[in-house]
Structure formats: structure tokens, C-alpha cells
Design a protein around this motif. Structure first.
Motif, PDB file in Angstrom:
ATOM      1  N   THR A  48       0.830  -1.204   0.000  1.00  0.00           N
ATOM      2  CA  THR A  48       0.000   0.000   0.000  1.00  0.00           C
ATOM      3  C   THR A  48       0.865   1.254   0.000  1.00  0.00           C
ATOM      4  N   GLN A  49       1.918   1.232   0.807  1.00  0.00           N
ATOM      5  CA  GLN A  49       2.797   2.402   0.911  1.00  0.00           C
ATOM      6  C   GLN A  49       3.606   2.619  -0.359  1.00  0.00           C
ATOM      7  N   SER A 212      -6.340   9.957   2.905  1.00  0.00           N
ATOM      8  CA  SER A 212      -6.268   8.791   2.014  1.00  0.00           C
ATOM      9  C   SER A 212      -5.282   7.761   2.550  1.00  0.00           C
ATOM     10  N   SER A 213      -4.137   8.243   3.029  1.00  0.00           N
ATOM     11  CA  SER A 213      -3.107   7.341   3.539  1.00  0.00           C
ATOM     12  C   SER A 213      -3.598   6.574   4.758  1.00  0.00           C
ATOM     13  N   LEU A 214      -4.190   7.305   5.708  1.00  0.00           N
ATOM     14  CA  LEU A 214      -4.697   6.650   6.916  1.00  0.00           C
ATOM     15  C   LEU A 214      -5.810   5.657   6.575  1.00  0.00           C
ATOM     16  N   GLY A 215      -6.714   6.081   5.681  1.00  0.00           N
ATOM     17  CA  GLY A 215      -7.845   5.223   5.314  1.00  0.00           C
ATOM     18  C   GLY A 215      -7.409   3.974   4.577  1.00  0.00           C
ATOM     19  N   LEU A 216      -6.551   4.134   3.580  1.00  0.00           N
ATOM     20  CA  LEU A 216      -6.088   2.975   2.806  1.00  0.00           C
ATOM     21  C   LEU A 216      -5.241   2.050   3.663  1.00  0.00           C
ATOM     22  N   SER A 235      -2.319   1.459   9.293  1.00  0.00           N
ATOM     23  CA  SER A 235      -2.921   2.755   9.004  1.00  0.00           C
ATOM     24  C   SER A 235      -1.974   3.898   9.331  1.00  0.00           C
ATOM     25  N   PHE A 236      -1.379   3.856  10.502  1.00  0.00           N
ATOM     26  CA  PHE A 236      -0.501   4.954  10.901  1.00  0.00           C
ATOM     27  C   PHE A 236       0.852   4.889  10.200  1.00  0.00           C
ATOM     28  N   GLU A 237       1.310   3.686   9.904  1.00  0.00           N
ATOM     29  CA  GLU A 237       2.584   3.570   9.194  1.00  0.00           C
ATOM     30  C   GLU A 237       2.466   4.121   7.778  1.00  0.00           C
ATOM     31  N   VAL A 238       1.363   3.803   7.111  1.00  0.00           N
ATOM     32  CA  VAL A 238       1.136   4.292   5.754  1.00  0.00           C
ATOM     33  C   VAL A 238       0.736   5.760   5.775  1.00  0.00           C
ATOM     34  N   GLY A 239       0.021   6.172   6.811  1.00  0.00           N
ATOM     35  CA  GLY A 239      -0.551   7.518   6.852  1.00  0.00           C
ATOM     36  C   GLY A 239       0.399   8.607   7.282  1.00  0.00           C
TER      37      GLY A 239
END
Length: 294
Positions: A48-49, A212-216, A235-239
Motif C-alpha cells: 500500500t505504501q 487517504s493514507s490513513l484510510g487505505l 494505518s498509521f505507518e502508511v498515513g
């Protein structure tokens, strides 16, 4: 505007080195191997990231028709790995912090390859042909040096003197924040005539990228039936991106050397705390309520 002041040539690399050294103080070799225990959650978060998020950012950049330099800056931000702040928010929300640490470690390594690729593609797509700035293959070694060498030193210190590493974690974090604030303030002063325009240009885009980052980061693992604590960590790592790394690469005279490209990361670095804090408080509150009912 080209950034070549003492702040960007001396203090900014020092700030990032301190930040990455502080990250290393929290890491062990086991953090890199722990992914084998939760491969599904880790791989989904990393995919995702690395793959989904740059595509989403590109869509936002095109939707809002950002000027080329700001567009490249947004793509640089999207390609930056997660930061240590993600661990704090994940802890507050009841996420799997061990997974956060693992993802941060692996993301920092992957970024040495993926970040230059995304930035070079963005430069090729948004800037005029023949533009001289960019992260060429030879400069990837510099990205490697500013990202991984301080982390490796921090890890070595933790392995040799674990008690010292624990004591130094907080002072190192405070020092890195102080120097980084100084550098960002200097960049804002240098661009003071355009600050309000930049906020208008990238403020909403940055907010949408955070959301978007947190949601995805949460939705993708949950759709794949990853358990909630790991999805929260994802969520937090991507967001939450490492805006300090993006600012360093944008302002560094030996890399991009462009203050305008640093604007999205600077704006994002402020905006991201609001939705991240709200999400952590909401998710943490729901988990506490669920526990109290059992």
C-alpha cells in the motif's frame, strides 16, 4: 528558488542524521526478521505504501493541477517512508506497535530504491525536458548514506549499550525536532513572499493525502482479513510519512536543491498531526469502551 544557505547545507543533514540515529536506537535485527511472523499484514502495508499511495498522490496532483515543482514535491512526500511518529499514534490507538517498528525499518531500506524511482518519474513527467535537477543513480548512494548509515550506527549503539540507548532516545528526539524546526523556519522565511500561496495550493491536497493514507492503510489490510490491531498499525505507518526526509532531499544542494519542492512536506508535516490525533483518539476510545463492556 534554490536553497543553498548554511541551514540547508549544514543543519538540515545534521537534523536528519540525528532523526535517523534516533530511529536506530529503537531498532534491533529482530525488527527486520519479525515480518516472517506476520507476513500478510506486513506485505499488505508495504504494498500500500510503495505502490498504491504514489498512485493516489498522482491522482490528487492531477486533480488539483498543481504547478510542476509542487507536484514533484508531493510525489517526493508520497514516496517517503513512514516516520517514528507513527509508532506513538499507533500506541495511543491500541495498534500493534511491534509491527510499526518492523514496517518503519523495512520501509527505510526500501526507500533507498523506491524513492529515487518515484522522484525521477515525477521529474520526467512534470518538468520540462532537460531540467538538471533530480535523483540520478549516482545520487542514490547519498540517499543511502543519509537514510541508512545513521540508522545502522543507532542500531549498533543499542546492541552494545542498550541502557544508554534507552536513556538517549528522548534527548535525541528533542534535539532532532529542535534543529528541524529551525531549518523549516529558515526555509519559510526564505519563501515568505509565497507562503500563503503555497498553503492555498497544497494545503487541501496535503490533507486529502493524509486522510487517504490513513484510510487505505487501514482498509486494505482489513479487506484482506488482517486482525484490527495490525490494521491500525498499518494505518498509521502508511498515513504518517517521514516529512523530514522529504524536506532534506528537496533542500539538499547535492540532491534536488529546490525550496519549492520542500513546501508540500513542510505543510504536510504540520497538517498530518490533526487527523492522525483524531483517529488515534477515536480508535483508542472505541477499544477502551469495548474492553469496559467485557
Amino acid at each position: 528558488m534554490q536553497a543553498s544557505s548554511t541551514l540547508t547545507t549544514v543543519f538540515l543533514p545534521i537534523a536528519l542524521a540525528i532523526i535517523m540515529f534516533g530511529l536506530g536506537l529503537h531498532l534491533t535485527v529482530a525488527d527486520f526478521t519479525r515480518v516472517a511472523k506476520v507476513p500478510k499484514a506486513a506485505l499488505l502495508a508495504l504494498a500500500t505504501q510503495v505502490l498504491v499511495l504514489p498512485a493516489v498522490c498522482l491522482g490528487l496532483v492531477l486533480l488539483f493541477d498543481l504547478e510542476p515543482l509542487l507536484a514533484v514535491g508531493m510525489m517526493l512526500l508520497a514516496a517517503s517512508p513512514g516516520g517514528t511518529t507513527a509508532n506513538i499514534f499507533s500506541h495511543l490507538a491500541g495498534g500493534d506497535v511491534a509491527l510499526n517498528i518492523t514496517l518503519t525499518a523495512i520501509n527505510s531500506v526500501l526507500a533507498v530504491v523506491t524513492l529515487p524511482i518515484v522522484v525521477n518519474l515525477a521529474i520526467a513527467g512534470f518538468l520540462e525536458e532537460g531540467t538538471s535537477i533530480g535523483l540520478q543513480p549516482a545520487k542514490m548512494l547519498q540517499v543511502f548514506a543519509i537514510v541508512l548509515v545513521p540508522v545502522a550506527i543507532g542500531m549498533a549503539v543499542r546492541k552494545r549499550w542498550p541502557a544508554f540507548a534507552d536513556r538517549m532516545a528522548r534527548p535525541v528526539k528533542i534535539a532532532s525536532i529542535a534543529v528541524l524546526v529551525l531549518v523549516i523556519a529558515g526555509a519559510i522565511i526564505a519563501e515568505r513572499e509565497n507562503v500563503l500561496d503555497y498553503l492555498g495550493d497544497v494545503g487541501l491536497v496535503s490533507l486529502l493525502l493524509v486522510l487517504s493514507s490513513l484510510g487505505l492503510g487501514y482498509a486494505v489490510p482489513r479487506l484482506a482479513r488482517v486482525e484490527p490491531r495490525q490494521a491500525i498499525a498499518s494505518s498509521f505507518e502508511v498515513g504518517i510519512h517521514n516529512s523530514a526526509l522529504a524536506i532534506t532531499i528537496a533542500l539538499s544542494p547535492t540532491l534536488l536543491n529546490n525550496a519549492t519542492m520542500a513546501v508540500p512536506a513542510a505543510v504536510y508535516g504540520v497538517i498530518m498531526f490533526i487527523p492522525a490525533a483524531v483517529l488515534a483518539y477515536w480508535v483508542g476510545g472505541r477499544k477502551r469502551a469495548a474492553v469496559s463492556r467485557t
